[in-house]
Motif scaffolding. Structure first.
Motif, PDB file in Angstrom:
ATOM      1  N   TYR A   1       0.842  -1.209   0.000  1.00  0.00           N
ATOM      2  CA  TYR A   1       0.000   0.000   0.000  1.00  0.00           C
ATOM      3  C   TYR A   1       0.875   1.258   0.000  1.00  0.00           C
ATOM      4  O   TYR A   1       0.659   2.190  -0.796  1.00  0.00           O
ATOM      5  N   THR A   2       1.889   1.278   0.882  1.00  0.00           N
ATOM      6  CA  THR A   2       2.782   2.437   0.947  1.00  0.00           C
ATOM      7  C   THR A   2       3.576   2.571  -0.340  1.00  0.00           C
ATOM      8  O   THR A   2       3.807   3.687  -0.839  1.00  0.00           O
TER       9      THR A   2
ATOM     10  N   SER B   1       2.647   1.703  -3.353  1.00  0.00           N
ATOM     11  CA  SER B   1       1.751   2.261  -4.379  1.00  0.00           C
ATOM     12  C   SER B   1       1.585   3.759  -4.178  1.00  0.00           C
ATOM     13  O   SER B   1       1.561   4.535  -5.141  1.00  0.00           O
ATOM     14  N   TRP B   2       1.478   4.163  -2.910  1.00  0.00           N
ATOM     15  CA  TRP B   2       1.342   5.593  -2.600  1.00  0.00           C
ATOM     16  C   TRP B   2       2.590   6.363  -3.029  1.00  0.00           C
ATOM     17  O   TRP B   2       2.485   7.454  -3.616  1.00  0.00           O
TER      18      TRP B   2
ATOM     19  N   ARG C   1       2.661   6.843  -6.796  1.00  0.00           N
ATOM     20  CA  ARG C   1       1.728   7.896  -7.233  1.00  0.00           C
ATOM     21  C   ARG C   1       2.304   9.282  -6.923  1.00  0.00           C
ATOM     22  O   ARG C   1       2.177  10.201  -7.738  1.00  0.00           O
ATOM     23  N   GLU C   2       2.952   9.420  -5.738  1.00  0.00           N
ATOM     24  CA  GLU C   2       3.536  10.695  -5.366  1.00  0.00           C
ATOM     25  C   GLU C   2       4.636  11.109  -6.336  1.00  0.00           C
ATOM     26  O   GLU C   2       4.720  12.284  -6.732  1.00  0.00           O
TER      27      GLU C   2
END
Length: 264
Positions: A253-254, A256-257, A260-261
């Motif tokens: 999850y992190t 993927s974040w 995106r950032e």
């Protein structure tokens, strides 16, 4: 700092204890006239500096120092002796130590404590690598945790960036199961104990915190590539190549974040 004083003579022991506890760098002092009692205490308590007489009962101060360092590797050792030749023996035993030649003054004790405190400030913090596989290092050596899941617990807390997490959240991440039973609570208790004991042994008392709201890490006490990247460190940002704590599924999850950032 937490200090230990060991001397088999009562009056010198009390004099040493009084001098040590008068330093503003010392928060606790524990004094013993028997080295075996001192070792037994050290097995269940945190320790930063040990003041040891050389001539004791069943073992000498050099042997006691080696045993203490097995329990608390980052403990600073100060030998209190009337004989300077013991310094040579300590060097041969690979013990890095300070020395107080009896009789010594309170100011000399404070000088040793101040020197130790300064070295502790200069010592490298817990270093954490999140990009790629997760690793935790102290002085470029892996943090010696007893259990693999303890390492995962530390990784999860690092991922939470100082936020407090509950038992339920940890269980859901580490066991990929939202249910909580007595077995999981007991397992988590042992993981927490392992993490706390190991960090304390390295003198990293301020890294891990627990309270009524849950568990967390002190981000200021950790040198972490992930944290440095978020703070705008360009060198840390270049180290991220799309991989984050690869060995843990909950870290996706992190990751993927982060992707995106960077894309934005």
């Amino acid at each position: 700092m937490i200090a230990l004083c060991v001397d088999d003579e009562y009056i010198p022991l009390q004099s040493l204890k009084k001098a040590v506890e008068s330093s503003n760098k010392i928060s606790e002092v524990h004094a013993f006239d028997d080295e075996n009692d001192a070792l037994e205490w050290a097995e269940t308590h945190s320790l930063d500096v040990a003041f040891l007489d050389i001539e004791l009962h069943s073992m000498n101060g050099l042997e006691l120092a080696k045993e203490l360092l097995k329990i608390h590797p980052q403990t600073a050792i100060v030998f209190c002796t009337s004989y300077e030749q013991y310094a040579v023996k300590a060097i041969k035993m690979h013990i890095d130590a300070g020395y107080l030649i009896k009789p010594f003054r309170k100011s000399q004790v404070h000088e040793e404590i101040d020197h130790i405190a300064e070295k502790r400030l200069q010592r490298q913090r817990l270093k954490v690598k999140c990009f790629g596989d997760f690793e935790a290092l102290v002085d470029n050596h892996p943090l010696a945790l007893k259990r693999k899941r303890t390492k995962e617990l530390l990784a999860y807390l690092i991922d939470r960036r100082g936020a407090s997490v509950t038992t339920a959240q940890i269980c859901a991440a580490l066991w990929e199961d939202d249910s909580i039973d007595d077995k999981k609570r007991d397992m988590l208790y042992h993981l927490v104990a392992d993490l706390r004991t190991t960090l304390d042994a390295y003198g990293l008392h301020d890294v891990f915190a627990s309270g009524r709201s849950g568990y967390s890490v002190n981000t200021e006490a950790v040198d972490c590539d992930f944290y440095r990247m978020l703070a705008g460190d360009e060198q840390a940002a270049r180290q991220y190549t799309g991989e984050y704590m690869n060995q843990y599924s909950w870290a996706e999850y992190t990751n993927s974040w982060l992707e995106r950032e960077i894309a934005e």
